[in-house]
Design an enzyme around this catalytic site. Structure first.
Site, mmCIF file in Angstrom:
data_model
loop_
_atom_site.group_PDB
_atom_site.id
_atom_site.type_symbol
_atom_site.label_atom_id
_atom_site.label_comp_id
_atom_site.label_asym_id
_atom_site.label_seq_id
_atom_site.Cartn_x
_atom_site.Cartn_y
_atom_site.Cartn_z
ATOM 1 N N GLU A 1 0.824 -1.206 0.000
ATOM 2 C CA GLU A 1 0.000 0.000 0.000
ATOM 3 C C GLU A 1 0.860 1.257 0.000
ATOM 4 O OE1 GLU A 1 -4.172 -0.866 2.016
ATOM 5 O OE2 GLU A 1 -2.503 -0.950 3.435
ATOM 6 N N GLY B 1 -10.337 -7.307 9.097
ATOM 7 C CA GLY B 1 -11.279 -8.415 9.052
ATOM 8 C C GLY B 1 -12.678 -7.916 9.355
ATOM 9 N N MET C 1 -5.237 -3.843 13.770
ATOM 10 C CA MET C 1 -4.223 -3.847 14.818
ATOM 11 C C MET C 1 -3.572 -2.492 15.100
ATOM 12 S SD MET C 1 -2.365 -7.527 13.967
ATOM 13 C CE MET C 1 -1.399 -7.525 15.483
ATOM 14 N N ASP D 1 -11.021 -10.247 4.683
ATOM 15 C CA ASP D 1 -11.576 -11.529 5.123
ATOM 16 C C ASP D 1 -12.623 -11.247 6.187
ATOM 17 O OD1 ASP D 1 -10.265 -11.783 7.964
ATOM 18 O OD2 ASP D 1 -8.618 -11.239 6.618
#
Length: 251
Positions: free
Chosen positions: A14, A80, A194, A218
């Site tokens: 990224e 996620g 995180m 995900d």
């Protein structure tokens, strides 16, 4: 003179996508990190890799503010999905942040950050509104250019932009048991990652506006069998680069 905009990425791919948009970046090393100073669509910007986890992200945010005097921080990464309807290929733009692994009970209520009397920190309203507009624009246009093989491989179908609560913690959530527990305890959460809540706490301390967007890679459960490097290269990094570019074009 107003300070630069910080463009922070959680992953190398990224950051590379953002650096590829900057015509004149110059590297500066500070605190063991490489910061890239340059311009993008007329904006003075500093791009940097945050590192993984809350401590690394907080250190990076502090360096951006103290060393480079940034006027706002824009953070991109993957996450996620937790909430129903938050699917692979969607984007979550955070309005609030919470550390799901913060627990100083019984001295303080679970999730409350000691010394602050609160468990959540807010994203900057104006910057987040701009990120939502940029994300919605990119999601209308970019998926059609990804190619049929990519859209079929990841089941991308009319990706959406969600807004709300983003969870952070120093634990990679990848089992159904963990994600079910988070949904039960924190039912308003859209996604989990995180770094975001740590950066939000630093930005709160310094009064620096923060905007965070996360591409859903995900569902943070046992069914998460995505080819992550492929997803990062073909979807998440392209989303990040395009959304950052659309954001900076707004002004």
């Amino acid at each position: 003179m107003a300070g630069p905009t910080a463009l922070v990425s959680a992953l190398h791919e990224e950051l590379a996508a953002v650096l590829g948009l900057m015509p004149d970046e110059q590297q500066q090393v500070f605190g063991g990190r490489s910061f890239w100073r340059g311009h993008l669509h007329g904006h003075d910007v500093v791009a940097v890799l945050s590192g993984i986890g809350k401590v690394a992200a907080a250190t990076t945010a502090t360096a951006l503010i103290e060393r480079f005097g940034v006027q706002r921080i824009v953070f991109t990464g993957v996450a996620g999905g937790l909430a129903p309807g938050v699917r692979v290929g969607d984007v979550v733009v955070a309005r609030q942040f919470l550390q799901h692994d913060m627990d100083a009970s019984p001295i303080f209520p679970r999730h409350e950050v000691p010394g602050y009397g609160r468990s959540t920190f807010d994203a900057d309203t104006a910057l987040t509104d701009e990120l939502v507009r940029a994300s919605e624009q990119v999601l209308r246009e970019l998926p059609a250019t990804l190619g049929l093989d990519v859209t079929k491989a990841f089941g991308l179908d009319a990706p959406r932009c969600h807004q709300g609560l983003l969870l952070s913690g120093d634990r990679f959530v990848s089992t159904t048991a963990e994600s079910t527990t988070l949904r039960t305890v924190l039912p308003d959460a859209l996604a989990v990652e995180m770094e975001g809540a740590a950066v939000a706490q630093v930005c709160h301390d310094y009064g620096v506006p923060l905007g965070v967007l996360r591409t859903i890679s995900d569902r943070a459960d046992d069914a998460a069998h995505v080819d992550f490097p492929h997803f990062l290269r073909e979807v998440a990094s392209r989303y990040s680069g395009a959304i950052v570019e659309a954001l900076l074009r707004q002004k």
